[in-house]
Write a protein that holds these residues in place. Structure first.
Motif: not given
Length: 146
Positions: A111-140
């Motif tokens: 809502r403020v600047t689209k470039v700033a939002a786009l810069l957060l997308l790799p972070y969101l993608a990595w945390v998506t991956f990290a969430s799955a990894l956290n789950y698997m590590l917890w279960r294993l």
């Protein structure tokens, strides 16, 4: 930088701890995390700077930067939950909250600047991956990450 430092304090023994966990085949080697997080923190800093420097829209900027700070605190807390306190299930719940906060921050940045939002997308993608990894590590590793 402060959030990164707080998280790093909890991660002093992370490399050894991670190496001793039973990991899924798709888990990255421990050395990957440092460069990835360094890059992500740099892109987050640039994104926040762009929002901070954006003209006008004071209320939108204030909301966006407040969300940014809240997600940074949440990010730093995860390292303590997982690496220092070995609370895998709590860390999983917290990383899912972090994902929601990053998404909300990206939306507010958009809502403020689209470039700033786009810069957060790799972070969101990595945390998506990290969430799955956290789950698997917890279960294993139920004994270690109870």
């Amino acid at each position: 930088m402060a959030a990164s430092a707080v998280g790093a304090l909890a991660s002093v023994n992370a490399r050894t701890f991670y190496a001793n966990l039973v990991r899924p085949e798709w888990a990255p080697p421990g050395w990957v995390f440092g460069p990835v997080w360094s890059t992500l923190f740099l892109s987050m800093a640039i994104a926040a700077w762009l929002v901070w420097r954006a003209p006008g829209q004071n209320n939108a900027r204030l909301l966006a930067l407040t969300l940014f700070i809240v997600q940074l605190v949440t990010n730093a807390l995860w390292s303590w939950l997982f690496f220092a306190w070995h609370l895998g299930g709590v860390a999983l719940a917290e990383v899912l909250l972090l994902w929601l906060l990053i998404a909300a921050t990206a939306f507010a940045f958009w809502r403020v600047t689209k470039v700033a939002a786009l810069l957060l997308l790799p972070y969101l993608a990595w945390v998506t991956f990290a969430s799955a990894l956290n789950y698997m590590l917890w279960r294993l590793n139920p004994v270690i990450l109870g």
